[in-house]
Design a protein around this motif. Structure first.
Motif, PDB file in Angstrom:
ATOM      1  N   GLN A 128       0.818  -1.205   0.000  1.00 40.85           N
ATOM      2  CA  GLN A 128       0.000   0.000   0.000  1.00 40.85           C
ATOM      3  C   GLN A 128       0.858   1.265   0.000  1.00 40.85           C
ATOM      4  O   GLN A 128       0.324   2.376   0.080  1.00 40.85           O
ATOM      5  CB  GLN A 128      -0.917   0.011   1.226  1.00 40.85           C
ATOM      6  N   GLY A 129       2.169   1.059  -0.040  1.00 35.16           N
ATOM      7  CA  GLY A 129       3.062   2.214  -0.003  1.00 35.16           C
ATOM      8  C   GLY A 129       3.128   2.873   1.354  1.00 35.16           C
ATOM      9  O   GLY A 129       3.488   4.055   1.455  1.00 35.16           O
ATOM     10  N   GLU A 130       2.793   2.117   2.402  1.00 34.30           N
ATOM     11  CA  GLU A 130       2.780   2.659   3.765  1.00 34.30           C
ATOM     12  C   GLU A 130       3.858   1.991   4.612  1.00 34.30           C
ATOM     13  O   GLU A 130       4.301   0.873   4.324  1.00 34.30           O
ATOM     14  CB  GLU A 130       1.409   2.431   4.416  1.00 34.30           C
ATOM     15  N   ARG A 131       4.251   2.678   5.664  1.00 36.64           N
ATOM     16  CA  ARG A 131       5.259   2.160   6.587  1.00 36.64           C
ATOM     17  C   ARG A 131       4.674   2.049   7.985  1.00 36.64           C
ATOM     18  O   ARG A 131       3.729   2.744   8.332  1.00 36.64           O
ATOM     19  CB  ARG A 131       6.468   3.095   6.624  1.00 36.64           C
ATOM     20  N   ALA A 132       5.271   1.175   8.779  1.00 37.14           N
ATOM     21  CA  ALA A 132       4.897   1.062  10.191  1.00 37.14           C
ATOM     22  C   ALA A 132       6.151   1.233  11.038  1.00 37.14           C
ATOM     23  O   ALA A 132       7.229   0.736  10.679  1.00 37.14           O
ATOM     24  CB  ALA A 132       4.255  -0.292  10.468  1.00 37.14           C
ATOM     25  N   LEU A 133       6.013   1.953  12.131  1.00 38.41           N
ATOM     26  CA  LEU A 133       7.092   2.096  13.107  1.00 38.41           C
ATOM     27  C   LEU A 133       6.911   0.985  14.130  1.00 38.41           C
ATOM     28  O   LEU A 133       5.839   0.864  14.739  1.00 38.41           O
ATOM     29  CB  LEU A 133       7.004   3.470  13.766  1.00 38.41           C
ATOM     30  N   VAL A 134       7.930   0.155  14.313  1.00 38.45           N
ATOM     31  CA  VAL A 134       7.793  -1.079  15.090  1.00 38.45           C
ATOM     32  C   VAL A 134       8.894  -1.158  16.139  1.00 38.45           C
ATOM     33  O   VAL A 134      10.071  -0.919  15.829  1.00 38.45           O
ATOM     34  CB  VAL A 134       7.873  -2.316  14.159  1.00 38.45           C
ATOM     35  N   PHE A 135       8.530  -1.509  17.374  1.00 37.92           N
ATOM     36  CA  PHE A 135       9.541  -1.674  18.425  1.00 37.92           C
ATOM     37  C   PHE A 135       9.000  -2.588  19.521  1.00 37.92           C
ATOM     38  O   PHE A 135       7.787  -2.713  19.699  1.00 37.92           O
ATOM     39  CB  PHE A 135       9.976  -0.329  18.999  1.00 37.92           C
ATOM     40  N   THR A 136       9.912  -3.217  20.256  1.00 38.10           N
ATOM     41  CA  THR A 136       9.557  -4.323  21.157  1.00 38.10           C
ATOM     42  C   THR A 136      10.265  -4.215  22.496  1.00 38.10           C
ATOM     43  O   THR A 136      11.383  -3.695  22.584  1.00 38.10           O
ATOM     44  CB  THR A 136       9.957  -5.662  20.493  1.00 38.10           C
TER      45      THR A 136
END
Length: 528
Positions: free
Chosen positions: A426-434
């Motif tokens: 979709q041309g989108e990004r997600a910011l991910v952290f754990t």
């Protein structure tokens, strides 16, 4: 007053600093604030009730709306957009077990299904109403909040299952005791809800998980009452408490619960330490828990979460000073923050802290004064960020799992990679952290946050969330993680349950539920 379309009290907020918004815009793109439906608009969509009158049942539109959904991200979408697919036809407020039994009779006569409702904090769909032909009666336990008994000799306390976290702790602390169960939903969630979803408290390392704290109680089911005596131990076959734990309102309504309590600690300290890299930090966390050092909490952030949390703090000057100071001790851009808690007598706390700091120091850990207490002060405020992020055009949600220590690196990589790539088409990004928030001698949980841009409308936002949730769930099932470490099953995790339990296991669960609820009256569609 409690928010009807978001988390928490309307008098409390957790503002999103402009510096934080700038970081999010840079990392995943600028947010577009959505138009939220008003309370009046959504109440106008509440249909007439299909239930006959009853003195315990309210059919007022606002009451029904406020009990229609929980606190999952899909719940936030439907409430904020005003597109609620179904409402309970009524909400009952029983005051004791006898009134719960009377509601079972009423529901049978009305052909209704019942949904037990504690604090309404479920993030996986436990209390949601699904469209259907049968009327839905939501049974709120908010009037079952009394402390019925407390034995100092036995260290047992019995409460109504609808008691909220703050009220439970207030009653115990007045007598010098604590349960020590502090999930992030503590302010709103209930004792009964903790038990039937197998929740975890932030300090379960010291006080025990809810299955350790739940000693017995009383469950009212359509087939009759189940009374669970509070034995210290028993070898009389399968433990029936385990049937209730994690039952998610499918076998009955828990009306009272007896729990194992602890004296209030003489001293309780929280400390923050920084490690040079993930491998040394993870090794230190594992060795700390395996050493038996009496800690009450251990929470470890990956380098990504450590860096992102500092960037999102909204205090760039303070972060710059902290980073400069840590660099003098060899902690650079790959640094990881660990927060540990110690509770007990003054002597025990000092001894445990000495041991923990010594072990951490051998792996390069550097203590940063005050940050541990700062974390403690704000530990229940994080869910409020979902409200303010939404209002700026971003969605925030979490997934969580658990696995063995040897599998933590593989599962962590799989879950984070799945989330980062879930919206690529979709041309989108997600910011991910754990982070790891619950550790055990044999393994740890993984608690992963993801932030993404809201879509142009509710349907697009839901599609983005579903792509992210599905990708993470598939990674867990494929790479050796449980589908849920602390949030239960509800509806969101139900498609993945057979992969973990097996077909025979699911069949056994269904048969057990059918024994207590032969006609499927309770909480249809949840768990299995």
């Amino acid at each position: 007053m409690r928010r009807w379309n978001g988390w928490g009290d309307t008098a409390v907020s957790n503002p999103l600093p402009d510096a934080t918004a700038a970081v999010l815009a840079e990392r995943i793109g600028p947010g577009t604030p959505p138009r939220d439906a008003s309370l009046d608009e959504v109440m106008a969509s509440v249909p007439p009730s299909r239930l006959p009158p009853h003195p315990l049942v309210s059919t007022e539109p606002e009451v029904r709306l406020r009990h229609a959904r929980g606190q999952s991200f899909p719940d936030l979408i439907v409430l904020r957009s005003g597109r609620v697919p179904a409402f309970p036809d009524g909400v009952a407020f029983p005051r004791d077990a006898a009134e719960v039994r009377a509601l079972f009779s009423y529901a049978r006569e009305a052909g209704a299904r019942l949904i037990p409702y504690g604090g309404g904090t479920s993030v996986v769909g436990h209390v949601n109403v699904a469209p259907g032909d049968a009327p839905i009666l939501t049974v709120s336990l908010e009037r079952l909040q009394q402390l019925h008994a407390l034995s100092e000799e036995d260290r047992l306390a019995t409460f109504g299952a609808g008691v909220s976290g703050p009220r439970l702790e207030e009653a115990l602390r007045a007598r010098g005791y604590t349960l020590g169960h502090f999930p992030q939903s503590f302010e709103l969630s209930t004792l009964g809800g903790w038990i039937v979803t197998r929740s975890r408290g932030q300090q379960s390392l010291g006080y025990g998980r809810i299955e350790n704290l739940f000693a017995g109680g009383r469950l009212e089911s359509p087939a009759g009452p189940l009374v669970l005596p509070s034995f210290p131990a028993s070898s009389t076959g399968p433990d029936l408490r385990e049937f209730v734990l994690g039952s998610e309102g499918r076998m009955g309504i828990l009306t009272e619960a007896t729990v194992r309590i602890s004296p209030l600690p003489e001293r309780e300290d929280f400390h923050a330490l920084f490690f040079p890299d993930w491998e040394r930090a993870r090794t230190a966390a594992r060795e700390l828990v395996q050493s038996g050092t009496p800690l009450s909490m251990l929470r470890l952030s990956t380098p990504q979460e450590t860096a992102i949390n500092l960037a999102l703090s909204g205090h760039p000057r303070m972060v710059k000073v902290l980073s400069g100071s840590l660099s003098l001790f060899g902690v650079g851009s790959d640094g990881c923050m660990l927060v540990l808690g110690v509770s007990g007598s003054r002597r025990a706390v000092e001894s445990a802290q000495h041991t923990a700091m010594g072990l951490a120091g051998r792996h390069g850990g550097v203590r940063v004064p005050l940050l541990g207490q700062k974390w403690l002060k704000g530990r229940f405020r994080a869910p409020y960020l979902r409200n303010t992020a939404w209002e700026r055009g971003w969605g925030v949600d979490t997934v969580e799992t658990a696995t063995s220590w040897s599998n933590v690196p593989r599962l962590l990589t799989a879950v984070e990679d799945a989330l980062r790539g879930a919206l690529a088409d979709q041309g989108e990004r997600a910011l991910v952290f754990t982070h790891l928030s619950h550790v055990y001698a044999t393994g740890s949980n993984l608690y992963t946050t993801f932030i993404f841009r809201l879509g142009k409308d509710a349907e697009e936002t839901q599609a983005r969330w579903l792509a992210l949730k599905t990708a993470a769930s598939r990674a867990m099932a494929t790479h050796g993680g449980t589908i849920s470490h602390q949030h239960g099953v509800g509806t969101d995790h139900r498609p993945w349950l057979e992969a973990e339990k097996g077909a025979l296991g699911l069949s056994a669960i269904r048969q057990m539920l059918g024994t207590f609820d032969p006609t499927g009256m309770l909480n249809p569609g949840k768990l299995v």
